[in-house]
Design a protein around this motif. Structure first.
Motif, mmCIF file in Angstrom:
data_model
loop_
_atom_site.group_PDB
_atom_site.id
_atom_site.type_symbol
_atom_site.label_atom_id
_atom_site.label_comp_id
_atom_site.label_asym_id
_atom_site.label_seq_id
_atom_site.Cartn_x
_atom_site.Cartn_y
_atom_site.Cartn_z
ATOM 1 N N TYR A 171 0.844 -0.880 -0.057
ATOM 2 C CA TYR A 171 -0.036 0.110 0.040
ATOM 3 C C TYR A 171 0.759 1.159 -0.072
ATOM 4 O O TYR A 171 0.834 2.168 -1.016
ATOM 5 C CB TYR A 171 -1.102 0.032 1.105
ATOM 6 C CG TYR A 171 -1.847 1.354 1.239
ATOM 7 C CD1 TYR A 171 -2.626 1.682 0.735
ATOM 8 C CD2 TYR A 171 -1.235 2.415 2.151
ATOM 9 C CE1 TYR A 171 -3.439 3.163 1.090
ATOM 10 C CE2 TYR A 171 -1.760 3.547 2.329
ATOM 11 C CZ TYR A 171 -2.894 3.742 1.821
ATOM 12 O OH TYR A 171 -3.486 4.990 1.746
ATOM 13 N N ILE A 175 0.705 3.824 -3.219
ATOM 14 C CA ILE A 175 -0.094 4.963 -3.013
ATOM 15 C C ILE A 175 0.620 6.095 -2.757
ATOM 16 O O ILE A 175 0.375 7.124 -3.086
ATOM 17 C CB ILE A 175 -1.275 4.656 -1.988
ATOM 18 C CG1 ILE A 175 -2.090 3.578 -2.363
ATOM 19 C CG2 ILE A 175 -2.132 5.836 -1.819
ATOM 20 C CD1 ILE A 175 -2.975 3.482 -3.827
ATOM 21 N N GLU A 176 1.796 5.920 -1.764
ATOM 22 C CA GLU A 176 2.536 7.122 -1.339
ATOM 23 C C GLU A 176 3.861 7.363 -2.082
ATOM 24 O O GLU A 176 4.212 8.515 -2.298
ATOM 25 C CB GLU A 176 2.826 6.977 0.158
ATOM 26 C CG GLU A 176 1.368 7.033 0.998
ATOM 27 C CD GLU A 176 2.185 6.754 2.443
ATOM 28 O OE1 GLU A 176 0.902 6.955 3.333
ATOM 29 O OE2 GLU A 176 2.962 6.490 2.804
ATOM 30 N N THR A 242 -2.827 10.527 -0.565
ATOM 31 C CA THR A 242 -3.828 9.614 -1.267
ATOM 32 C C THR A 242 -3.663 9.842 -2.754
ATOM 33 O O THR A 242 -2.813 10.616 -2.956
ATOM 34 C CB THR A 242 -5.176 10.059 -0.556
ATOM 35 O OG1 THR A 242 -6.162 9.027 -1.231
ATOM 36 C CG2 THR A 242 -5.337 11.325 -1.205
ATOM 37 N N SER A 329 -5.350 -1.683 -3.169
ATOM 38 C CA SER A 329 -4.400 -0.497 -3.540
ATOM 39 C C SER A 329 -4.465 -0.639 -5.155
ATOM 40 O O SER A 329 -4.354 0.242 -5.766
ATOM 41 C CB SER A 329 -2.943 -0.528 -3.136
ATOM 42 O OG SER A 329 -2.783 -0.597 -1.850
ATOM 43 N N ASN A 350 -8.822 5.129 3.752
ATOM 44 C CA ASN A 350 -7.837 5.065 2.758
ATOM 45 C C ASN A 350 -8.542 4.822 1.408
ATOM 46 O O ASN A 350 -8.263 5.676 0.363
ATOM 47 C CB ASN A 350 -6.606 3.985 2.925
ATOM 48 C CG ASN A 350 -6.074 4.118 4.246
ATOM 49 O OD1 ASN A 350 -6.787 3.899 5.220
ATOM 50 N ND2 ASN A 350 -4.950 4.259 4.530
ATOM 51 N N ARG A 353 -11.294 7.048 0.206
ATOM 52 C CA ARG A 353 -11.007 8.449 -0.610
ATOM 53 C C ARG A 353 -10.403 8.312 -2.065
ATOM 54 O O ARG A 353 -10.698 8.929 -2.840
ATOM 55 C CB ARG A 353 -9.919 8.971 0.359
ATOM 56 C CG ARG A 353 -10.274 9.724 1.581
ATOM 57 C CD ARG A 353 -8.988 10.376 2.382
ATOM 58 N NE ARG A 353 -8.257 9.521 2.974
ATOM 59 C CZ ARG A 353 -7.004 9.561 3.179
ATOM 60 N NH1 ARG A 353 -6.429 10.604 2.851
ATOM 61 N NH2 ARG A 353 -6.006 8.536 3.661
ATOM 62 N N ILE A 354 -9.589 7.398 -2.518
ATOM 63 C CA ILE A 354 -9.169 6.985 -3.557
ATOM 64 C C ILE A 354 -10.427 6.692 -4.445
ATOM 65 O O ILE A 354 -10.509 7.198 -5.894
ATOM 66 C CB ILE A 354 -8.054 5.722 -3.465
ATOM 67 C CG1 ILE A 354 -7.005 5.902 -2.815
ATOM 68 C CG2 ILE A 354 -7.872 5.294 -5.044
ATOM 69 C CD1 ILE A 354 -6.119 4.852 -2.492
#
Length: 390
Positions: A171, A175-176, A242, A329, A350, A353-354
């Protein structure tokens, strides 16, 4: 603090089966010391201004900054570009274990570990990791701002950018960390300068493969085999807490060669199983599988699939059901998918929001917490699934 989740007998048995008694004992002692001693201690130090830090507003005011050109003229992309940037920190020092960046004056660049508004929560665990990895003297030097006592690699590279996740997890990498590649592409196009990526020394296959699929191999790459690196300047992309709508389109564009006819043939229904995980397994998994089978869902253990297959699977999906976990993810590779996320008592936002940023239909289904696992209300699951499938 949820000790029932962290220290349940069921979770301990799984750890024993996977690692044996010696490693399990060590891990248990480390977990308790992190939770009971070092997390509150480090949080108190942060509140008192240790380590000294440079937040986003100062970073932007004091550093050379570049912003990507908008993908299109939409308001969404305009907002994205306002929040995403690349800065150059002269004489920076990179901690290879976490990707944390310090200035030559010993200030932590908050943007390297955290969104601008959440410094303590995001930075505590990575810096505690340095305590166990690099020792108390190393961490003392960090917190006092004495970065000159750290011993950087002798052959460090200028224009160096850490591409190291805060946690070694699918993840946090997806994502980050990976979205920083888009910013570095834009930086290179604008300046004609090519940063070198500093990546973990021994990246797992999923990290290597996703880096290649998302264009990371277009940059020079160094593997972080020393604890500290000097870089003059250090390249600092903004922290992505995000995925935005623009970044979702970037994920799809970067993997277009794998997608085939996925944009027109999205008919797969996926159940993301955590049957092999140590926690957040579905306790009544057989009943869930029976119910989902009636609607044409196929179960997958994503850890058994190469990243390219995961990309194709989610690109072809019209619906995804699964417990909260890193496997979800992969919705960044989906197009107009419906997502049903399963929780126990510990609800997180998490993936909601995506999904919102990407314009996906999203449903949250809360069940009963069962130690480290969850028990799904199958009748409510059926009701929810019937809302998203024909």
């Amino acid at each position: 603090m949820r000790f029932g989740t962290h220290l349940s007998a069921r979770k301990i048995r799984r750890k024993l089966d996977a690692s044996g008694p010696l490693d399990t004992g060590r891990a248990g002692v480390e977990l308790l010391s992190r939770k009971l001693v070092f997390t509150p201690l480090f949080a108190t130090l942060f509140e008192r201004g240790y380590p000294p830090s440079i937040p986003r507003h100062r970073l932007l005011d004091e550093s050379e900054t570049f912003r990507p050109e908008p993908i299109d003229s939409s308001a969404t992309d305009a907002a994205f570009d306002e929040d995403r940037f690349v800065t150059l920190v002269p004489g920076g020092r990179i901690l290879a274990g976490s990707g944390a960046i310090f200035t030559g004056e010993g200030e932590l660049v908050v943007e390297s570990l955290s969104p601008s508004a959440d410094r303590s929560a995001y930075t505590t665990i990575p810096l505690i990791d340095h305590l166990f990895r690099d020792g108390p003297r190393f961490v003392t030097d960090i917190f006092t701002g004495d970065v000159h006592s750290l011993r950087p690699a002798d052959d460090s590279t200028g224009l160096l950018c850490p591409l190291i996740p805060r946690y070694r997890n699918y993840y946090h990498w997806t994502i980050e960390t990976l979205p920083k590649l888009r910013l570095l592409d834009a930086f290179g196009d604008e300046t004609g300068r090519e940063p070198t990526l500093l990546v973990p020394a021994d990246p797992p296959a999923w990290m290597r493969d996703s880096l290649r699929l998302l264009g990371g191999e277009d940059f020079p790459i160094r593997h972080a085999r020393e604890p500290v690196y000097d870089a003059d300047p250090t390249v600092v992309p903004s922290f992505a807490g995000t995925v935005t709508g623009a970044e979702h389109r970037w994920f799809k564009r970067q993997t277009s060669g794998l997608r085939g006819d996925a944009d027109t043939d999205r008919s797969r229904r996926i159940y993301v199983s955590r049957a092999g995980a140590r926690e957040r397994r579905v306790h009544n998994d057989d009943a869930v599988l029976d119910a989902l089978d009636d609607y044409g869902f196929e179960p997958y253990r994503l850890e058994e699939l190469p990243v390219a297959e995961q990309v194709r699977l989610f690109a072809e999906a019209e619906a995804v059901v699964g417990p909260h976990g890193a496997g979800l993810s992969n919705i960044v590779y989906s197009d107009d998918v419906a997502v049903v996320e399963l929780f126990g008592s510990n609800v997180k936002t998490n993936f909601a929001r995506i999904a919102e940023a990407a314009g996906f239909e999203y449903h949250r289904l809360e069940g009963r917490q069962d130690g480290p696992d969850i028990e799904v209300d199958v009748s409510r699951l059926r009701e929810t699934v019937e809302q998203i499938v024909d």
